[in-house]
Design an enzyme around this catalytic site. Structure first.
Site, PDB file in Angstrom:
ATOM      1  CG  HIS A  39      35.601  52.268  34.903  1.00  0.00           C
ATOM      2  ND1 HIS A  39      36.506  52.648  35.527  1.00  0.00           N
ATOM      3  CD2 HIS A  39      34.612  52.456  36.032  1.00  0.00           C
ATOM      4  CE1 HIS A  39      36.318  53.503  36.810  1.00  0.00           C
ATOM      5  NE2 HIS A  39      35.240  53.246  37.208  1.00  0.00           N
ATOM      6  CD  GLU A 150      29.974  39.640  40.046  1.00  0.00           C
ATOM      7  OE1 GLU A 150      31.098  39.001  40.069  1.00  0.00           O
ATOM      8  OE2 GLU A 150      29.003  39.082  39.780  1.00  0.00           O
ATOM      9  CG  MET A 186      42.238  46.456  37.223  1.00  0.00           C
ATOM     10  SD  MET A 186      42.117  46.628  35.493  1.00  0.00           S
ATOM     11  CE  MET A 186      43.462  45.707  34.799  1.00  0.00           C
ATOM     12  NE  ARG A 189      38.268  54.704  46.846  1.00  0.00           N
ATOM     13  CZ  ARG A 189      37.913  55.650  47.622  1.00  0.00           C
ATOM     14  NH1 ARG A 189      39.122  56.477  48.069  1.00  0.00           N
ATOM     15  NH2 ARG A 189      36.702  56.125  47.721  1.00  0.00           N
TER      16      ARG A 189
END
Ligand code: PAF
Length: 280
Positions: A39, A150, A186, A189
């Site tokens: 993120h 992506e 990454m 979850r």
């Protein structure tokens, strides 16, 4: 400096109207929180491209087809806000359920074709939920650019399609998957993995890299897939939702590698569904 947290649509609109009247561009990074380096790489890209950056955090109930999955999804707002401080994000937009889906909400955004396969087939209704919330976030923030990883390649295709089809004046920017040192993609979850499962999880990327190499050397997907799935199961994965090679442009299924081919996988490890995709 701490980042302002905006919870109401009115406050968001007032803020963005001010920016727009100054001629400033706005970038949005839609998330469900539990922020990780993946993120943060999107936030970095938004920061470089736009004058103002909004990160949205909303665990969207409409995209979960399993109530337990929704309940277990990590929620770490304070920690997320702290992680965003060094990026000088202009606002964190954290709407609640009633702001996103007020009483009487009855609209569904559904993207045909692209959502029939892969995670769309394995998680019925998932992409309608994603498309509906992302459309709302695009319209609410009126951002000029939106940044997606992506890692969720099918999602990236779906949101690019919907923005084009609905004439939403936003540029969707795809950013590369960020991986742990051992290759695991990454994902929020990953926080749900036990220590034992975390050790097994990188096998997914390892198997995918081996399959990609075989495909580059001329193997057919139908010949290598059974052995690859068996390796995952032998390595502790419980089941494989899919392991497929598809065209990165239209997601059509492929048996022989060609330019733009990508390998897609989703597999369950001790109750956690991991997904990944790589270029072949
Ligand atoms: O990728 C996610 O975290 C979510 O699917 C998104 C794009 C924020 C929509 O809820």
């Amino acid at each position: 400096m701490s980042v302002p947290i905006i919870r109401s649509l009115d406050a968001l609109r007032e803020m963005t109207a001010g920016w727009r009247s100054n001629g400033e561009t706005v970038g949005v990074v839609p998330t469900m929180g539990a922020l990780h380096q993946g993120h943060l790489s999107l936030v970095r890209a938004a920061r470089e491209a736009c004058d103002r950056v909004i990160v949205t955090i909303f665990v969207n109930p409409k995209q979960f087809n399993n109530p337990e999955d929704l309940e277990n999804y990590p929620r770490t707002e304070e920690d997320d806000a702290r992680k965003l401080e060094p990026f000088e994000v202009d606002a964190i937009y954290v709407p609640d359920g009633d702001t996103m889906y007020p009483k009487g909400f009855a609209t569904n955004v559904s993207v045909e074709g692209l959502t029939d396969m892969l995670c769309g087939a394995a998680r019925p209704g998932h992409f309608d939920g994603v498309a509906t919330v992302v459309t709302k976030l695009f319209l609410q923030t009126q951002a000029d650019q939106a940044f997606f990883g992506e890692k969720d390649f099918q999602q990236l295709q779906v949101v690019t399609r919907l923005a084009a089809d609905l004439d939403i004046p936003i540029t969707v920017v795809g950013c590369p998957t960020i991986r742990e040192e051992d290759g695991l993609a990454m994902s929020s979850r990953n926080l749900l993995l036990s220590d034992r499962s975390r050790i097994k999880a990188p096998l997914l990327a390892q198997v995918m890299n081996d399959v990609a190499e075989a495909l580059q050397n001329g193997a057919k997907m139908s010949d290598v897939a059974p052995n690859a799935e068996a390796r995952l199961i032998a390595g502790g994965f419980n089941s494989v939702d899919y392991l497929e090679m598809r065209d990165g442009a239209d997601l059509s299924i492929l048996d022989d590698a060609k330019p733009k081919a990508r390998l897609f996988a989703a597999a369950w490890l001790a109750g956690v569904r991991l997904i990944d995709n790589i270029a072949v």
